[in-house]
Design a protein around this motif. Structure first.
Motif, short mmCIF file in Angstrom:
data_model
loop_
_atom_site.label_atom_id
_atom_site.label_comp_id
_atom_site.label_asym_id
_atom_site.label_seq_id
_atom_site.Cartn_x
_atom_site.Cartn_y
_atom_site.Cartn_z
N GLN A 5 0.82 -1.20 0.00
CA GLN A 5 0.00 0.00 0.00
C GLN A 5 0.86 1.26 0.00
OE1 GLN A 5 -2.63 -0.66 3.32
NE2 GLN A 5 -3.89 -2.09 2.17
N GLU A 37 2.52 1.51 -3.55
CA GLU A 37 1.55 1.89 -4.58
C GLU A 37 1.20 3.37 -4.48
OE1 GLU A 37 -2.65 0.28 -6.46
OE2 GLU A 37 -1.72 -0.80 -4.82
N THR A 38 1.15 3.90 -3.26
CA THR A 38 0.87 5.32 -3.07
C THR A 38 2.03 6.17 -3.59
OG1 THR A 38 -0.41 4.79 -1.10
CG2 THR A 38 0.31 7.06 -1.33
N ASP A 89 1.04 8.71 -10.56
CA ASP A 89 -0.31 8.52 -11.10
C ASP A 89 -0.35 8.75 -12.61
OD1 ASP A 89 -1.44 7.93 -8.64
OD2 ASP A 89 -1.83 10.04 -8.18
#
Length: 155
Positions: free
Chosen positions: A99, A102-103, A107
């Motif tokens: 997590q 991925e953050t 993006d």
């Protein structure tokens, strides 16, 4: 809608390289692959190394580049199999790291991961594998902290 998958960058570079340098690099990779295959043989009998030697050495995969590709994929599979024996605490640590990772991933990297749902799935899968590899190499201490906490509570 047409899909144009990216070419194999390594093979494209190898094809564009000087033929003599390509032969030298191929020979070096082959010797490294053979050494790795020998190291992967188990003491209890034939292991992956024997299978690789059989397929690569007897022409089962054709060219030396194909044999090297089989060696790369197989070493990755062996490494992945070794990370499968996580404890519950280590699996939790891998999930937390996934997590976090991925953050931290960008993006706006559609050219890397792809667009839409498929891109987000690939991004998630990559973060998951990175988290597992971090835990397999010692982790960041979350699993150890949980283990100590559980020992104190039970003990």
């Amino acid at each position: 809608m047409a899909i144009s998958p990216p070419s194999d960058l390594i093979l494209d570079v190898a094809k564009a390289a000087d033929p003599e340098k390509l032969k030298l690099a191929s020979a070096k990779l082959q010797s490294l692959t053979s050494a790795s295959a020998t190291a992967m043989r188990g003491a209890d009998g034939p292991g992956f190394g024997d299978t690789y030697d059989t397929l690569a050495g007897k022409g089962g995969y054709g060219s030396s580049i194909d044999a090297q590709r089989v060696g790369m994929h197989s070493r990755t599979a062996v490494a992945s199999a070794s990370t499968g024996a996580f404890t519950a605490n280590q699996r939790f640590e891998a999930l937390i790291l996934q997590q976090f990772i991925e953050t931290m991933m960008p993006d706006d990297a559609e050219e890397v991961f792809g667009k839409g749902t498929a891109g987000s799935i690939w991004k998630s899968m990559m973060a998951e594998q990175i988290g597992k590899q971090v835990v397999a190499s010692g982790g960041v201490g979350i699993a150890d902290m949980l283990q100590r906490s559980m020992a104190l509570r039970n003990g």
